[in-house]
Design a protein around this motif. Structure first.
Motif, PDB file in Angstrom:
ATOM      1  N   GLN A 196      -1.561  18.205  10.308  1.00  0.00           N
ATOM      2  CA  GLN A 196      -3.007  18.194  10.303  1.00  0.00           C
ATOM      3  C   GLN A 196      -3.540  17.095  11.225  1.00  0.00           C
ATOM      4  N   THR A 197      -4.737  17.285  11.705  1.00  0.00           N
ATOM      5  CA  THR A 197      -5.432  16.269  12.478  1.00  0.00           C
ATOM      6  C   THR A 197      -6.836  16.118  11.914  1.00  0.00           C
ATOM      7  N   GLY A 198      -7.515  15.061  12.365  1.00  0.00           N
ATOM      8  CA  GLY A 198      -8.857  14.796  11.871  1.00  0.00           C
ATOM      9  C   GLY A 198      -8.843  13.728  10.794  1.00  0.00           C
ATOM     10  N   VAL A 199     -10.025  13.373  10.329  1.00  0.00           N
ATOM     11  CA  VAL A 199     -10.154  12.262   9.384  1.00  0.00           C
ATOM     12  C   VAL A 199     -10.357  12.722   7.949  1.00  0.00           C
ATOM     13  N   GLU A 200     -10.336  14.036   7.703  1.00  0.00           N
ATOM     14  CA  GLU A 200     -10.471  14.552   6.340  1.00  0.00           C
ATOM     15  C   GLU A 200      -9.497  15.697   6.107  1.00  0.00           C
ATOM     16  N   PRO A 201      -8.195  15.415   6.079  1.00  0.00           N
ATOM     17  CA  PRO A 201      -7.211  16.481   5.874  1.00  0.00           C
ATOM     18  C   PRO A 201      -7.225  16.977   4.432  1.00  0.00           C
ATOM     19  N   THR A 202      -6.656  18.146   4.229  1.00  0.00           N
ATOM     20  CA  THR A 202      -6.528  18.689   2.881  1.00  0.00           C
ATOM     21  C   THR A 202      -5.177  18.274   2.299  1.00  0.00           C
ATOM     22  N   GLY A 203      -5.163  17.980   1.015  1.00  0.00           N
ATOM     23  CA  GLY A 203      -3.935  17.563   0.367  1.00  0.00           C
ATOM     24  C   GLY A 203      -4.184  17.130  -1.060  1.00  0.00           C
ATOM     25  N   VAL A 246     -13.426   5.292   6.672  1.00  0.00           N
ATOM     26  CA  VAL A 246     -12.724   4.993   7.916  1.00  0.00           C
ATOM     27  C   VAL A 246     -11.272   5.397   7.731  1.00  0.00           C
ATOM     28  N   SER A 247     -10.810   6.326   8.558  1.00  0.00           N
ATOM     29  CA  SER A 247      -9.420   6.772   8.458  1.00  0.00           C
ATOM     30  C   SER A 247      -8.484   5.681   8.964  1.00  0.00           C
ATOM     31  N   LEU A 248      -7.393   5.470   8.217  1.00  0.00           N
ATOM     32  CA  LEU A 248      -6.343   4.543   8.624  1.00  0.00           C
ATOM     33  C   LEU A 248      -5.087   5.284   9.077  1.00  0.00           C
ATOM     34  N   GLY A 249      -5.184   6.610   9.223  1.00  0.00           N
ATOM     35  CA  GLY A 249      -4.130   7.357   9.858  1.00  0.00           C
ATOM     36  C   GLY A 249      -3.172   8.084   8.940  1.00  0.00           C
ATOM     37  N   TYR A 250      -2.259   8.826   9.599  1.00  0.00           N
ATOM     38  CA  TYR A 250      -1.238   9.629   8.933  1.00  0.00           C
ATOM     39  C   TYR A 250       0.096   8.899   8.993  1.00  0.00           C
ATOM     40  N   HIS A 251       0.824   8.911   7.868  1.00  0.00           N
ATOM     41  CA  HIS A 251       2.086   8.191   7.775  1.00  0.00           C
ATOM     42  C   HIS A 251       3.136   9.078   7.109  1.00  0.00           C
ATOM     43  N   ARG A 252       4.267   9.267   7.795  1.00  0.00           N
ATOM     44  CA  ARG A 252       5.354  10.101   7.277  1.00  0.00           C
ATOM     45  C   ARG A 252       6.084   9.358   6.172  1.00  0.00           C
ATOM     46  N   LEU A 253       6.270  10.020   5.038  1.00  0.00           N
ATOM     47  CA  LEU A 253       6.984   9.409   3.919  1.00  0.00           C
ATOM     48  C   LEU A 253       8.440   9.148   4.296  1.00  0.00           C
ATOM     49  N   TYR A 254       8.889   7.927   4.055  1.00  0.00           N
ATOM     50  CA  TYR A 254      10.272   7.564   4.325  1.00  0.00           C
ATOM     51  C   TYR A 254      11.036   7.183   3.064  1.00  0.00           C
ATOM     52  N   THR A 255      10.428   6.349   2.222  1.00  0.00           N
ATOM     53  CA  THR A 255      11.175   5.830   1.079  1.00  0.00           C
ATOM     54  C   THR A 255      10.299   5.710  -0.158  1.00  0.00           C
ATOM     55  N   PRO A 256      10.580   6.502  -1.204  1.00  0.00           N
ATOM     56  CA  PRO A 256       9.996   6.200  -2.512  1.00  0.00           C
ATOM     57  C   PRO A 256      11.005   5.376  -3.329  1.00  0.00           C
ATOM     58  N   GLU A 257      10.509   4.364  -4.020  1.00  0.00           N
ATOM     59  CA  GLU A 257      11.369   3.515  -4.847  1.00  0.00           C
ATOM     60  C   GLU A 257      10.731   3.314  -6.213  1.00  0.00           C
ATOM     61  N   ALA A 301       3.136   5.175  34.454  1.00  0.00           N
ATOM     62  CA  ALA A 301       1.831   5.691  34.883  1.00  0.00           C
ATOM     63  C   ALA A 301       0.706   4.688  34.621  1.00  0.00           C
ATOM     64  N   GLY A 302       1.046   3.490  34.107  1.00  0.00           N
ATOM     65  CA  GLY A 302       0.036   2.482  33.828  1.00  0.00           C
ATOM     66  C   GLY A 302      -0.756   2.748  32.570  1.00  0.00           C
ATOM     67  N   LYS A 303      -0.154   3.454  31.619  1.00  0.00           N
ATOM     68  CA  LYS A 303      -0.850   3.841  30.390  1.00  0.00           C
ATOM     69  C   LYS A 303      -0.143   3.262  29.154  1.00  0.00           C
ATOM     70  N   SER A 304      -0.860   3.316  28.042  1.00  0.00           N
ATOM     71  CA  SER A 304      -0.292   3.052  26.726  1.00  0.00           C
ATOM     72  C   SER A 304      -0.445   4.319  25.898  1.00  0.00           C
ATOM     73  N   TRP A 305       0.386   4.437  24.834  1.00  0.00           N
ATOM     74  CA  TRP A 305       0.305   5.658  24.025  1.00  0.00           C
ATOM     75  C   TRP A 305       0.565   5.320  22.573  1.00  0.00           C
ATOM     76  N   TRP A 306      -0.109   6.043  21.689  1.00  0.00           N
ATOM     77  CA  TRP A 306       0.079   5.859  20.253  1.00  0.00           C
ATOM     78  C   TRP A 306      -0.569   7.018  19.510  1.00  0.00           C
ATOM     79  N   TRP A 307      -0.184   7.177  18.247  1.00  0.00           N
ATOM     80  CA  TRP A 307      -0.823   8.155  17.368  1.00  0.00           C
ATOM     81  C   TRP A 307      -2.022   7.467  16.728  1.00  0.00           C
ATOM     82  N   ASP A 308      -3.206   8.007  16.933  1.00  0.00           N
ATOM     83  CA  ASP A 308      -4.398   7.313  16.471  1.00  0.00           C
ATOM     84  C   ASP A 308      -4.778   7.720  15.047  1.00  0.00           C
ATOM     85  N   HIS A 309      -5.922   7.229  14.590  1.00  0.00           N
ATOM     86  CA  HIS A 309      -6.341   7.440  13.206  1.00  0.00           C
ATOM     87  C   HIS A 309      -6.655   8.900  12.900  1.00  0.00           C
TER      88      HIS A 309
END
Length: 373
Positions: A29-36, A99-110, A197-205
């Protein structure tokens, strides 16, 4: 800075009701109001580092009763689900601005106290999938392949649903210039393409992969000040020349050229404390890439790399009333008794509970001029 209203920025400076949300969502999903599915937040924060491979990481604790994953398709199973988090303000009329703080893939539940104790979740932004997704075999890209096509091919193999935004269509649609062979490290191939190419890249909010030239840091977007109406809680500072350079030499490497192209960008600002040839000395950094085939490309790469580092000798750590709209790379005005300075945010931590301050590390942005030698 992430888009917010003037009302939001005014309200932060006074008494306000902060609200928080964590939502487990299916990937893509993309955007600041995903379904879940919304899950409760007991504690946690989002750490954002503009210089790290994985820009944003999430550490949070949620309730544990009945939520421990026992099957691959359970909500908190680390097999693809993501956690979208956001922080906002609830106004007196009952409306909320998020304010969206982004999407984060689950790695570790403890869980320390099974079966119903709290569950700690560790999650990382979508770049983690590119880092994990190493190439099983080398891949050759012909010289005529465009930068956009090569990046898209490497990214969408891992995230087929990815949205990629370039801020410069001419750079995106330009050819890579020589045959490039991507070896096992998928992330390294993508990162070199973008950096050259003189750029930076990242996954945004929004969950979008952005490829951009760092924004001009001439004017501040937020005042971190003390006193009445201020947001500054504490401030520490330091000066160091460790790891600081004041020039970048970029060259284009390749077996098809006898004399690789070369460009050198230097800090030439007469008032800069790290001026090339000044009392700081001459401390160059070297960068080479097969993606650089022309002088203009070498200059763009050298200029962009140097621009991200200037001002580093003087840095500060501060805590403040949280403004979740801030991001690494944002210029801010830091003022305290007797002094006001413009700083660039390098990394920051946004709390997901009431009472915790925003913590940030910055470097001072001095008046600089980048020239060539």
């Amino acid at each position: 800075m992430r888009p917010v209203s003037e009302r939001f920025l005014r309200t932060i400076r006074g008494s306000h009701q902060a609200v928080f949300e964590a939502r487990v969502v299916a990937p893509g999903q993309t955007g600041v109001e995903p379904t879940g599915t919304t899950i409760p937040i007991a504690s946690g924060d989002v750490h954002i580092d503009g210089s790290a491979q994985i820009r944003s990481t999430l550490e949070m604790t949620t309730l544990g009763q009945g939520m421990w994953p026992t099957r691959a398709d359970d909500l908190l199973a680390p097999y693809g689900n993501e956690v979208h988090v956001r922080r906002g303000i609830r106004y007196g009329n009952g409306t909320t601005e998020w304010v969206s703080l982004g999407y984060h893939r689950l790695y570790t539940p403890e869980q320390d106290r099974a079966p119903d104790g709290p569950i700690r979740l560790s999650a990382r932004d979508r770049m983690s999938g590119i880092i994990d997704g190493r190439l099983p075999a080398a891949r050759a890209f012909p010289a005529s392949t465009t930068r956009g096509a090569m990046l898209s091919a490497l990214i969408t193999e891992i995230h087929p649903w990815a949205t990629i935004e370039w801020d410069d269509a001419a750079v995106r649609d330009g050819p890579i210039g020589r045959q490039i062979v991507a070896e096992q490290d998928r992330y390294a191939a993508c990162d070199e393409l973008v950096t050259a190419a003189g750029k930076s890249w990242w996954w945004d909010h929004r969950g979008v992969l952005v490829v951009r030239t760092p924004a001009d840091a001439a004017s501040s977007v937020w005042d971190v000040n003390h006193g009445q109406g201020g947001v500054l809680v504490s401030l520490s500072r330091r000066l160091t020349r460790e790891g600081v350079y004041n020039a970048v030499v970029a060259t284009g490497e390749g077996a098809d050229t006898a004399a690789p192209v070369r460009a050198m960008a230097v800090d030439s600002g007469t008032q800069s404390p790290t001026r090339w040839g000044g009392s700081f000395g001459r401390v160059p950094k070297f960068y080479s890439s097969p993606f650089i085939t022309t002088y203009s490309q070498a200059w763009a790469a050298a200029h962009a790399m140097l621009a991200k580092e200037l001002g580093l000798p003087y840095s500060a750590d501060f805590t403040a009333v949280p403004n979740p709209a801030l991001e690494p790379g944002d210029p801010i005005r830091v003022s305290y008794p007797g002094r006001a300075e413009t700083h660039i945010i390098d990394r920051m931590t946004v709390p997901l509970t009431v009472g915790g301050p925003l913590a940030a590390s910055t470097r001072e942005q001095t008046a600089v001029l980048i020239g060539s030698v």
